[in-house]
Scaffold this motif. Structure first.
Motif, PDB file in Angstrom:
ATOM      1  N   MET A  99       5.935   1.108   5.738  1.00 23.59           N
ATOM      2  CA  MET A  99       6.456   2.135   5.495  1.00 23.59           C
ATOM      3  C   MET A  99       6.037   3.227   4.772  1.00 23.59           C
ATOM      4  O   MET A  99       6.207   5.076   4.927  1.00 23.59           O
ATOM      5  CB  MET A  99       7.690   1.560   4.056  1.00 23.59           C
ATOM      6  N   VAL A 100       4.951   3.023   4.428  1.00 20.90           N
ATOM      7  CA  VAL A 100       3.517   4.440   3.919  1.00 20.90           C
ATOM      8  C   VAL A 100       3.832   5.207   4.978  1.00 20.90           C
ATOM      9  O   VAL A 100       3.696   6.260   4.815  1.00 20.90           O
ATOM     10  CB  VAL A 100       2.564   3.349   2.947  1.00 20.90           C
ATOM     11  N   GLU A 101       3.046   4.437   6.012  1.00 16.15           N
ATOM     12  CA  GLU A 101       2.464   5.414   7.362  1.00 16.15           C
ATOM     13  C   GLU A 101       3.817   5.890   7.958  1.00 16.15           C
ATOM     14  O   GLU A 101       2.974   7.287   8.141  1.00 16.15           O
ATOM     15  CB  GLU A 101       2.465   4.093   8.323  1.00 16.15           C
ATOM     16  N   GLU A 102       4.630   5.083   8.133  1.00 17.33           N
ATOM     17  CA  GLU A 102       5.593   6.037   8.558  1.00 17.33           C
ATOM     18  C   GLU A 102       6.440   7.549   7.587  1.00 17.33           C
ATOM     19  O   GLU A 102       6.902   8.366   8.615  1.00 17.33           O
ATOM     20  CB  GLU A 102       6.969   4.912   8.231  1.00 17.33           C
ATOM     21  N   ALA A 103       5.593   6.831   6.220  1.00 13.94           N
ATOM     22  CA  ALA A 103       6.556   8.427   5.561  1.00 13.94           C
ATOM     23  C   ALA A 103       5.090   9.807   5.763  1.00 13.94           C
ATOM     24  O   ALA A 103       4.716  10.354   4.758  1.00 13.94           O
ATOM     25  CB  ALA A 103       6.527   7.877   3.865  1.00 13.94           C
ATOM     26  N   GLY A 104       4.159   9.831   6.675  1.00 18.06           N
ATOM     27  CA  GLY A 104       3.155  10.257   6.530  1.00 18.06           C
ATOM     28  C   GLY A 104       2.266  10.318   5.693  1.00 18.06           C
ATOM     29  O   GLY A 104       1.032  10.556   5.204  1.00 18.06           O
ATOM     30  N   ILE A 105       1.908   8.943   5.657  1.00 19.72           N
ATOM     31  CA  ILE A 105       1.185   9.485   3.994  1.00 19.72           C
ATOM     32  C   ILE A 105      -0.039   8.102   4.689  1.00 19.72           C
ATOM     33  O   ILE A 105       0.410   7.339   4.707  1.00 19.72           O
ATOM     34  CB  ILE A 105       1.427   8.379   2.649  1.00 19.72           C
ATOM     35  N   PRO A 106      -1.473   8.346   5.256  1.00 17.46           N
ATOM     36  CA  PRO A 106      -2.315   7.483   5.317  1.00 17.46           C
ATOM     37  C   PRO A 106      -3.204   6.371   4.770  1.00 17.46           C
ATOM     38  O   PRO A 106      -3.243   7.251   3.842  1.00 17.46           O
ATOM     39  CB  PRO A 106      -3.711   8.982   6.020  1.00 17.46           C
ATOM     40  N   THR A 107      -3.080   5.562   4.986  1.00 17.05           N
ATOM     41  CA  THR A 107      -3.556   4.400   4.163  1.00 17.05           C
ATOM     42  C   THR A 107      -5.486   4.082   5.474  1.00 17.05           C
ATOM     43  O   THR A 107      -5.423   3.668   6.116  1.00 17.05           O
ATOM     44  CB  THR A 107      -2.949   2.914   4.409  1.00 17.05           C
ATOM     45  N   VAL A 108      -6.204   3.427   3.901  1.00 14.88           N
ATOM     46  CA  VAL A 108      -7.475   3.388   4.300  1.00 14.88           C
ATOM     47  C   VAL A 108      -7.533   0.852   3.690  1.00 14.88           C
ATOM     48  O   VAL A 108      -7.039   0.984   2.876  1.00 14.88           O
ATOM     49  CB  VAL A 108      -7.776   4.142   4.172  1.00 14.88           C
ATOM     50  N   CYS A 109      -7.310   0.369   4.805  1.00 11.14           N
ATOM     51  CA  CYS A 109      -8.071  -1.376   4.527  1.00 11.14           C
ATOM     52  C   CYS A 109      -9.462  -1.194   4.491  1.00 11.14           C
ATOM     53  O   CYS A 109     -10.585  -1.133   5.470  1.00 11.14           O
ATOM     54  CB  CYS A 109      -7.348  -2.151   5.471  1.00 11.14           C
ATOM     55  N   VAL A 110     -10.070  -1.282   2.802  1.00  8.57           N
ATOM     56  CA  VAL A 110     -11.646  -1.721   3.217  1.00  8.57           C
ATOM     57  C   VAL A 110     -11.916  -2.756   2.641  1.00  8.57           C
ATOM     58  O   VAL A 110     -11.099  -3.672   1.974  1.00  8.57           O
ATOM     59  CB  VAL A 110     -11.727  -1.320   1.173  1.00  8.57           C
ATOM     60  N   SER A 111     -12.568  -3.494   3.660  1.00 10.52           N
ATOM     61  CA  SER A 111     -12.473  -4.788   3.847  1.00 10.52           C
ATOM     62  C   SER A 111     -14.047  -5.107   4.110  1.00 10.52           C
ATOM     63  O   SER A 111     -14.724  -4.221   4.269  1.00 10.52           O
ATOM     64  CB  SER A 111     -12.263  -4.609   5.420  1.00 10.52           C
ATOM     65  N   THR A 112     -14.072  -6.792   3.635  1.00 10.84           N
ATOM     66  CA  THR A 112     -15.355  -7.138   3.187  1.00 10.84           C
ATOM     67  C   THR A 112     -14.849  -8.536   4.377  1.00 10.84           C
ATOM     68  O   THR A 112     -16.422  -8.885   5.115  1.00 10.84           O
ATOM     69  CB  THR A 112     -15.714  -7.634   1.847  1.00 10.84           C
ATOM     70  N   GLY A 113     -14.115  -8.342   5.220  1.00 14.34           N
ATOM     71  CA  GLY A 113     -14.474  -9.489   6.683  1.00 14.34           C
ATOM     72  C   GLY A 113     -13.993  -8.818   8.062  1.00 14.34           C
ATOM     73  O   GLY A 113     -12.588  -8.702   8.346  1.00 14.34           O
ATOM     74  N   ARG A 114     -14.785  -8.251   8.328  1.00 19.44           N
ATOM     75  CA  ARG A 114     -14.876  -7.191   9.965  1.00 19.44           C
ATOM     76  C   ARG A 114     -13.981  -7.755  10.728  1.00 19.44           C
ATOM     77  O   ARG A 114     -12.871  -7.534  11.679  1.00 19.44           O
ATOM     78  CB  ARG A 114     -15.919  -6.665   9.949  1.00 19.44           C
ATOM     79  N   ASP A 115     -14.666  -9.694  10.922  1.00 22.00           N
ATOM     80  CA  ASP A 115     -13.231 -10.243  12.237  1.00 22.00           C
ATOM     81  C   ASP A 115     -12.182 -10.660  11.584  1.00 22.00           C
ATOM     82  O   ASP A 115     -11.100 -10.416  12.651  1.00 22.00           O
ATOM     83  CB  ASP A 115     -13.677 -11.933  12.124  1.00 22.00           C
ATOM     84  N   ILE A 116     -11.633 -10.011  10.651  1.00 24.48           N
ATOM     85  CA  ILE A 116      -9.942 -10.628   9.620  1.00 24.48           C
ATOM     86  C   ILE A 116      -9.403  -9.285  10.419  1.00 24.48           C
ATOM     87  O   ILE A 116      -7.910  -9.115  10.744  1.00 24.48           O
ATOM     88  CB  ILE A 116      -9.982 -11.509   8.903  1.00 24.48           C
ATOM     89  N   THR A 117     -10.516  -8.397   9.651  1.00 28.70           N
ATOM     90  CA  THR A 117      -9.529  -7.344   9.706  1.00 28.70           C
ATOM     91  C   THR A 117      -9.177  -6.027  11.066  1.00 28.70           C
ATOM     92  O   THR A 117      -8.250  -6.037  11.534  1.00 28.70           O
ATOM     93  CB  THR A 117     -10.782  -5.985   9.274  1.00 28.70           C
ATOM     94  N   ALA A 118      -9.824  -6.935  12.483  1.00 30.41           N
ATOM     95  CA  ALA A 118      -9.800  -6.139  14.011  1.00 30.41           C
ATOM     96  C   ALA A 118      -9.012  -6.989  14.652  1.00 30.41           C
ATOM     97  O   ALA A 118      -8.338  -6.737  15.244  1.00 30.41           O
ATOM     98  CB  ALA A 118     -11.384  -6.931  15.029  1.00 30.41           C
ATOM     99  N   LEU A 119      -8.617  -8.455  13.886  1.00 32.82           N
ATOM    100  CA  LEU A 119      -7.345  -9.031  14.162  1.00 32.82           C
ATOM    101  C   LEU A 119      -6.607  -8.297  13.412  1.00 32.82           C
ATOM    102  O   LEU A 119      -5.405  -8.487  13.931  1.00 32.82           O
ATOM    103  CB  LEU A 119      -6.928 -10.944  13.633  1.00 32.82           C
ATOM    104  N   VAL A 120      -6.048  -8.490  12.543  1.00 33.20           N
ATOM    105  CA  VAL A 120      -4.821  -7.772  11.552  1.00 33.20           C
ATOM    106  C   VAL A 120      -4.704  -6.309  12.430  1.00 33.20           C
ATOM    107  O   VAL A 120      -3.759  -6.169  12.230  1.00 33.20           O
ATOM    108  CB  VAL A 120      -5.160  -7.880  10.213  1.00 33.20           C
ATOM    109  N   ARG A 121      -5.924  -5.532  12.479  1.00 31.22           N
ATOM    110  CA  ARG A 121      -5.757  -3.846  12.905  1.00 31.22           C
ATOM    111  C   ARG A 121      -5.124  -3.130  12.160  1.00 31.22           C
ATOM    112  O   ARG A 121      -3.513  -2.482  13.024  1.00 31.22           O
ATOM    113  CB  ARG A 121      -4.672  -4.050  14.580  1.00 31.22           C
ATOM    114  N   PRO A 122      -5.385  -2.823  11.107  1.00 37.48           N
ATOM    115  CA  PRO A 122      -4.767  -1.439  10.265  1.00 37.48           C
ATOM    116  C   PRO A 122      -5.181  -0.763  10.608  1.00 37.48           C
ATOM    117  O   PRO A 122      -6.200  -0.686  11.246  1.00 37.48           O
ATOM    118  CB  PRO A 122      -5.220  -2.301   8.822  1.00 37.48           C
TER     119      PRO A 122
END
Length: 96
Positions: A1-24
């Protein structure tokens, strides 16, 4: 909902492999032990540098799902050895 409202989000991750799977929408990867997403405790200079980089990414990222790697070299060796994802989990992520 936040992104849909035009507010950009950033995931700060320590798990690159998991982040690549989730694809925020946008991700900033820190090669550090879990729980140290902005660097070590008390390392204000690194924390400030990472925060500024993350805010810049929120504003300037143009490619959906981009992952930016930070240059941080953690001073003490660490490992994380998760079990490989199941085929079902991989299939669910690929459908996203």
């Amino acid at each position: 909902m936040v992104e849909e409202a035009g507010i950009p989000t950033v995931c700060v991750s320590t798990g690159r492999d998991i982040t690549a799977l989730v694809r925020p929408p946008r991700s900033y990867f820190i090669n550090a032990p879990m729980g140290n997403n902005f660097g070590g405790a008390g390392d204000v200079a690194t924390q400030r540098r990472i925060l500024r980089a993350v805010l810049t990414l929120a504003v300037e990222a143009r490619e959906p799902g981009c992952i930016v790697d930070d240059v941080l070299q953690w001073p003490v060796p660490f490992t994380f050895n998760p079990a490989p994802p199941t085929p079902e989990a991989l299939a669910r992520q690929l459908r996203k």
